[in-house]
Motif scaffolding. Structure first.
Motif, PDB file in Angstrom:
ATOM      1  N   ILE A  34       0.845  -1.206   0.000  1.00 53.74           N
ATOM      2  CA  ILE A  34       0.000   0.000   0.000  1.00 53.74           C
ATOM      3  C   ILE A  34       0.875   1.249   0.000  1.00 53.74           C
ATOM      4  N   PHE A  35       1.900   1.237   0.845  1.00 53.84           N
ATOM      5  CA  PHE A  35       2.754   2.418   0.901  1.00 53.84           C
ATOM      6  C   PHE A  35       3.524   2.611  -0.397  1.00 53.84           C
ATOM      7  N   ASP A  36       3.912   1.520  -1.049  1.00 52.61           N
ATOM      8  CA  ASP A  36       4.589   1.656  -2.342  1.00 52.61           C
ATOM      9  C   ASP A  36       3.677   2.271  -3.397  1.00 52.61           C
ATOM     10  N   VAL A  37       2.397   1.947  -3.355  1.00 57.17           N
ATOM     11  CA  VAL A  37       1.445   2.578  -4.278  1.00 57.17           C
ATOM     12  C   VAL A  37       1.370   4.075  -3.981  1.00 57.17           C
ATOM     13  N   LEU A  38       1.256   4.424  -2.692  1.00 54.35           N
ATOM     14  CA  LEU A  38       1.193   5.842  -2.315  1.00 54.35           C
ATOM     15  C   LEU A  38       2.480   6.576  -2.681  1.00 54.35           C
ATOM     16  N   LEU A  39       3.616   5.924  -2.468  1.00 49.75           N
ATOM     17  CA  LEU A  39       4.897   6.542  -2.804  1.00 49.75           C
ATOM     18  C   LEU A  39       5.014   6.764  -4.306  1.00 49.75           C
ATOM     19  N   THR A  40       4.538   5.811  -5.088  1.00 48.29           N
ATOM     20  CA  THR A  40       4.563   5.962  -6.547  1.00 48.29           C
ATOM     21  C   THR A  40       3.682   7.123  -6.992  1.00 48.29           C
ATOM     22  N   LEU A  41       2.493   7.222  -6.408  1.00 45.27           N
ATOM     23  CA  LEU A  41       1.595   8.327  -6.754  1.00 45.27           C
ATOM     24  C   LEU A  41       2.209   9.673  -6.365  1.00 45.27           C
ATOM     25  N   PHE A  42       2.796   9.734  -5.173  1.00 46.52           N
ATOM     26  CA  PHE A  42       3.402  10.983  -4.730  1.00 46.52           C
ATOM     27  C   PHE A  42       4.628  11.319  -5.573  1.00 46.52           C
ATOM     28  N   HIS A  43       5.351  10.292  -5.993  1.00 51.66           N
ATOM     29  CA  HIS A  43       6.508  10.505  -6.861  1.00 51.66           C
ATOM     30  C   HIS A  43       6.074  11.142  -8.176  1.00 51.66           C
ATOM     31  N   MET A  44       4.951  10.683  -8.717  1.00 56.69           N
ATOM     32  CA  MET A  44       4.428  11.273  -9.948  1.00 56.69           C
ATOM     33  C   MET A  44       4.014  12.728  -9.712  1.00 56.69           C
ATOM     34  N   PHE A  45       3.448  13.015  -8.557  1.00 56.27           N
ATOM     35  CA  PHE A  45       2.971  14.361  -8.239  1.00 56.27           C
ATOM     36  C   PHE A  45       4.128  15.315  -7.960  1.00 56.27           C
ATOM     37  N   ALA A  46       5.139  14.851  -7.217  1.00 58.27           N
ATOM     38  CA  ALA A  46       6.242  15.729  -6.801  1.00 58.27           C
ATOM     39  C   ALA A  46       7.264  15.955  -7.909  1.00 58.27           C
ATOM     40  N   ASN A  47       7.406  14.997  -8.813  1.00 62.24           N
ATOM     41  CA  ASN A  47       8.359  15.099  -9.916  1.00 62.24           C
ATOM     42  C   ASN A  47       9.761  15.452  -9.408  1.00 62.24           C
ATOM     43  N   PRO A  48      10.393  14.559  -8.616  1.00 60.81           N
ATOM     44  CA  PRO A  48      11.713  14.865  -8.062  1.00 60.81           C
ATOM     45  C   PRO A  48      12.790  14.915  -9.137  1.00 60.81           C
ATOM     46  N   THR A  49      13.753  15.802  -8.935  1.00 57.35           N
ATOM     47  CA  THR A  49      14.866  15.975  -9.868  1.00 57.35           C
ATOM     48  C   THR A  49      16.163  15.932  -9.067  1.00 57.35           C
ATOM     49  N   MET A  50      17.141  15.179  -9.564  1.00 58.04           N
ATOM     50  CA  MET A  50      18.435  15.099  -8.889  1.00 58.04           C
ATOM     51  C   MET A  50      19.325  16.253  -9.321  1.00 58.04           C
ATOM     52  N   ILE A  51      20.066  16.772  -8.356  1.00 59.98           N
ATOM     53  CA  ILE A  51      21.076  17.789  -8.629  1.00 59.98           C
ATOM     54  C   ILE A  51      22.391  17.264  -8.059  1.00 59.98           C
ATOM     55  N   ILE A  52      23.391  17.126  -8.918  1.00 58.53           N
ATOM     56  CA  ILE A  52      24.701  16.636  -8.498  1.00 58.53           C
ATOM     57  C   ILE A  52      25.733  17.686  -8.898  1.00 58.53           C
ATOM     58  N   VAL A  53      26.416  18.226  -7.874  1.00 56.56           N
ATOM     59  CA  VAL A  53      27.476  19.203  -8.103  1.00 56.56           C
ATOM     60  C   VAL A  53      28.710  18.694  -7.376  1.00 56.56           C
ATOM     61  N   GLY A  54      29.684  18.233  -8.148  1.00 58.37           N
ATOM     62  CA  GLY A  54      30.883  17.664  -7.533  1.00 58.37           C
ATOM     63  C   GLY A  54      30.509  16.424  -6.733  1.00 58.37           C
ATOM     64  N   SER A  55      30.786  16.474  -5.432  1.00 51.24           N
ATOM     65  CA  SER A  55      30.447  15.349  -4.563  1.00 51.24           C
ATOM     66  C   SER A  55      29.185  15.610  -3.747  1.00 51.24           C
ATOM     67  N   THR A  56      28.445  16.647  -4.101  1.00 50.28           N
ATOM     68  CA  THR A  56      27.210  16.991  -3.386  1.00 50.28           C
ATOM     69  C   THR A  56      26.015  16.493  -4.187  1.00 50.28           C
ATOM     70  N   PHE A  57      25.117  15.823  -3.488  1.00 48.71           N
ATOM     71  CA  PHE A  57      23.924  15.259  -4.118  1.00 48.71           C
ATOM     72  C   PHE A  57      22.695  15.856  -3.447  1.00 48.71           C
ATOM     73  N   GLY A  58      21.723  16.226  -4.245  1.00 48.68           N
ATOM     74  CA  GLY A  58      20.481  16.771  -3.700  1.00 48.68           C
ATOM     75  C   GLY A  58      19.299  16.380  -4.567  1.00 48.68           C
ATOM     76  N   VAL A  59      18.127  16.423  -3.982  1.00 50.24           N
ATOM     77  CA  VAL A  59      16.893  16.135  -4.707  1.00 50.24           C
ATOM     78  C   VAL A  59      15.935  17.289  -4.457  1.00 50.24           C
ATOM     79  N   VAL A  60      15.397  17.827  -5.528  1.00 53.56           N
ATOM     80  CA  VAL A  60      14.408  18.899  -5.426  1.00 53.56           C
ATOM     81  C   VAL A  60      13.151  18.448  -6.163  1.00 53.56           C
ATOM     82  N   THR A  61      12.038  19.071  -5.814  1.00 55.38           N
ATOM     83  CA  THR A  61      10.800  18.743  -6.500  1.00 55.38           C
ATOM     84  C   THR A  61      10.471  19.827  -7.503  1.00 55.38           C
ATOM     85  N   ASP A  62       9.886  19.411  -8.578  1.00 50.94           N
ATOM     86  CA  ASP A  62       9.496  20.325  -9.642  1.00 50.94           C
ATOM     87  C   ASP A  62       7.994  20.160  -9.859  1.00 50.94           C
TER      88      ASP A  62
END
Length: 127
Positions: A34-62
């Protein structure tokens, strides 16, 4: 879409084909699905994008709601961390099934389920 379909099939299989000898373990499996279904739906809604600068990793939502992006990012972090808490609960269940089978009965008591539910809820409250 595949995550929603596969987890829905898993939920159907858990409900239709699980034996009564599984006991409360099938509820733990259903919680994961159930939680995986909710996570998938939220993933579609949040549209996360990875940002990698050198050795720094971040995730932002679009997300398409620009004025609530901060809230969506916080909720996305919450949703990503909950499966880890569920995995810890799953580990406790399996460890007790092997080493301390007499403690498995706790998973069928409402007070214990409420208490152990504080683990993922505490992670959510922290964020």
């Amino acid at each position: 879409v595949s995550g929603i379909i596969l987890n829905s099939i898993l939920l159907y299989a858990i409900r239709k084909f699980s034996r009564s000898s599984l006991g409360t373990y099938k509820y733990l499996l259903a919680a994961f699905a159930i939680f995986d279904v909710l996570l998938t739906l939220f993933h579609m809604f949040a549209n996360p994008t990875m940002i990698i600068v050198g050795s720094t990793f971040g995730v932002v939502t679009d997300a398409f709601f620009q004025n609530t992006v901060r809230n969506i990012s916080a909720f996305f972090n919450i949703f990503v961390l909950v499966p880890f808490a569920l995995m810890n609960i799953h580990f406790i269940y399996r460890f007790w099934a092997i080493r301390k089978p007499h403690l498995i009965a706790l998973f069928s008591k409402k007070w214990f389920v409420a208490l152990i539910s504080l683990w993922p809820l505490g992670g959510c409250a922290t964020w």
